[in-house]
Design a protein around this motif. Structure first.
Motif, short mmCIF file in Angstrom:
data_model
loop_
_atom_site.label_atom_id
_atom_site.label_comp_id
_atom_site.label_asym_id
_atom_site.label_seq_id
_atom_site.Cartn_x
_atom_site.Cartn_y
_atom_site.Cartn_z
N PHE A 212 60.31 -16.73 41.38
CA PHE A 212 60.69 -17.66 40.33
C PHE A 212 59.06 -18.40 39.35
O PHE A 212 59.60 -18.03 38.16
CB PHE A 212 61.56 -18.72 40.11
N TRP B 272 57.75 -15.13 30.42
CA TRP B 272 57.92 -14.91 32.13
C TRP B 272 59.68 -14.54 32.07
O TRP B 272 59.82 -13.24 33.30
CB TRP B 272 58.43 -16.61 32.62
N LEU C 157 58.83 -10.73 35.42
CA LEU C 157 60.35 -10.35 36.21
C LEU C 157 60.90 -9.23 35.97
O LEU C 157 61.25 -7.94 36.67
CB LEU C 157 61.67 -11.92 36.18
#
Length: 415
Positions: free
Chosen positions: A71, A215, A219
């Protein structure tokens, strides 16, 4: 010295700096396992408390480390490796010291280990991004091997360095000393490390104001790559074998093979030395031949073969030879997987991709010691557990065959 020679020297210096950082980081994560008997004595823990409280101290790092890989690694792509690395070292250094000064407050001690795990979670994503930027493809297996060997080297050195420090001073002093080394490394990172081999222009350093959106994009970009998932399967098989064998090896040598304590100390160290030979020789051969899939698959299968032979070993020498050869081939796998990763995932998302692979791989790795321990409790023998680990290694090797037609020479751009 011409520009090409200067760039060559600079990138290998950067790889050496990463090695020192990884060694120090591993010492910061291994210090608990070495110091646990002394911590238990200082705080008068019972045997049951040592098992529960000590286990939580050990496990809290692994959980936060794995989740941080997944993360927080996109932040490496957003802010660049230099800032990310400085923040990571600062976090795990300061909270290593926090654990030493607040050990009597168990809740704070646990929090310190969680934050150490969070800080270290982006170390490999940062290193992977730096290697992709600084090194041409034909040198990357060796460059990845340099910093990844830090984990093997630190595992070998931890008891040799930390136990005398604890005996001479205290376990708290050993924690503080590791933190001081970490803060010192920040200075070197600040002075010598650039985000790319040539300093980026101000325009290229601008970041999207929507950090949460960036972000998520990081991912999302890596999750949809099928080839990355194949590498994740292989990496998970490797870490399951690594943690299962390394954490049980000392006990296995004593209980199953009748080693004395002194013999066990030598026997447990020898595979690490073989691993250092394996990681460097294997990465050199891979770079020279370019046969990433065949060498990595062959290494997986060789590891499995030696584990299958373990129940048939008759002498202590045979056991040490088997585990040393197994470790020799197992350490070949990691640098090659990261080299393939650096070709599959584009530059703008390599931090995210590395974190995703390394995070899932390390979380999966907790299955290794649990699997062997469970089978030991059910059967009273290590043999079936080792054979199952061998089956997992075979799975890792076979999974890579689907990538056999992939060219890893050129970086694959976004799909």
């Amino acid at each position: 010295m011409n520009n090409q020679q200067e760039r060559h020297r600079t990138r290998w210096f950067v790889a050496s700096l990463l090695l020192l950082i990884i060694v120090t980081g591993y010492l910061a994560r291994l210090n608990i396992s070495v110091a646990l008997p002394f911590i238990s004595d200082d705080y008068s823990w019972s045997q049951a408390q040592k098992g529960i409280l000590g286990g939580l101290l050990l496990g809290s790092f692994l959980v936060s480390y794995g989740l941080s890989n997944i993360f927080f690694s996109p932040l490496v792509d957003l802010f660049g490796p230099k800032k990310s690395l400085i923040m990571a070292i600062f976090l795990w250094s300061i909270f290593t010291s926090v654990g030493a000064v607040s050990g009597k407050i168990y809740g704070v001690f646990i929090i310190s280990r969680i934050v150490v795990g969070v800080g270290q979670g982006i170390l490999f994503p940062v290193a992977s991004k730096i290697i992709q930027d600084f090194f041409p493809f034909e040198e990357r297996s060796r460059a990845n091997a340099i910093y990844q060997s830090g984990g093997i080297l630190a595992s070998f050195l931890a008891p040799l360095l930390l136990v005398p420090l604890i005996m001479i001073a205290s376990w708290q002093f050993s924690f503080h000393l590791i933190a001081i080394v970490g803060f010192t490394l920040i200075i070197f990172v600040w002075i010598y490390l650039q985000d790319t081999p040539k300093q980026q222009s101000p325009d290229s350093m601008e970041k999207n104001s929507n950090l949460f959106g960036e972000w998520k994009n990081g991912l999302r970009s890596v999750i949809k790559r099928k080839k990355l998932w194949i590498l994740i399967i292989a990496a998970s098989c490797e870490t399951i074998a690594w943690w299962g064998i390394i954490l049980w090896l000392p006990t296995y040598l004593i209980e199953a093979q009748s080693f004395t304590i002194r013999q066990m100390g030598f026997g447990a160290a020898l595979p690490y030395l073989a691993g250092l030979v394996g990681i460097f020789s294997g990465s050199w051969i891979t770079d020279k031949t370019g046969r990433h899939i065949s060498i990595t698959t062959g290494s997986f299968l060789a590891c499995a073969l030696f584990l299958i032979f373990t129940p048939f070993a008759k002498t202590k020498v045979q056991i040490l030879v088997i585990f040393s050869l197994m470790m020799f081939f197992l350490t070949v796998v990691g640098p090659n997987i990261f080299t393939m990763l650096q070709s599959i995932v584009p530059k703008s998302f390599i931090g995210s991709g590395t974190g995703f692979l390394n995070g899932i791989g390390n979380i999966s790795g907790t299955l290794g010691p649990v699997l062997i321990g469970t089978i030991l409790s059910l059967t009273g023998s290590y043999n079936l557990g080792l054979i199952l680990i061998a089956a997992i290694l075979i799975t890792g090797g076979v999974s890579l065959i689907s990538l056999s037609k992939t060219s890893f020479v050129k970086r694959v751009e976004p799909e």
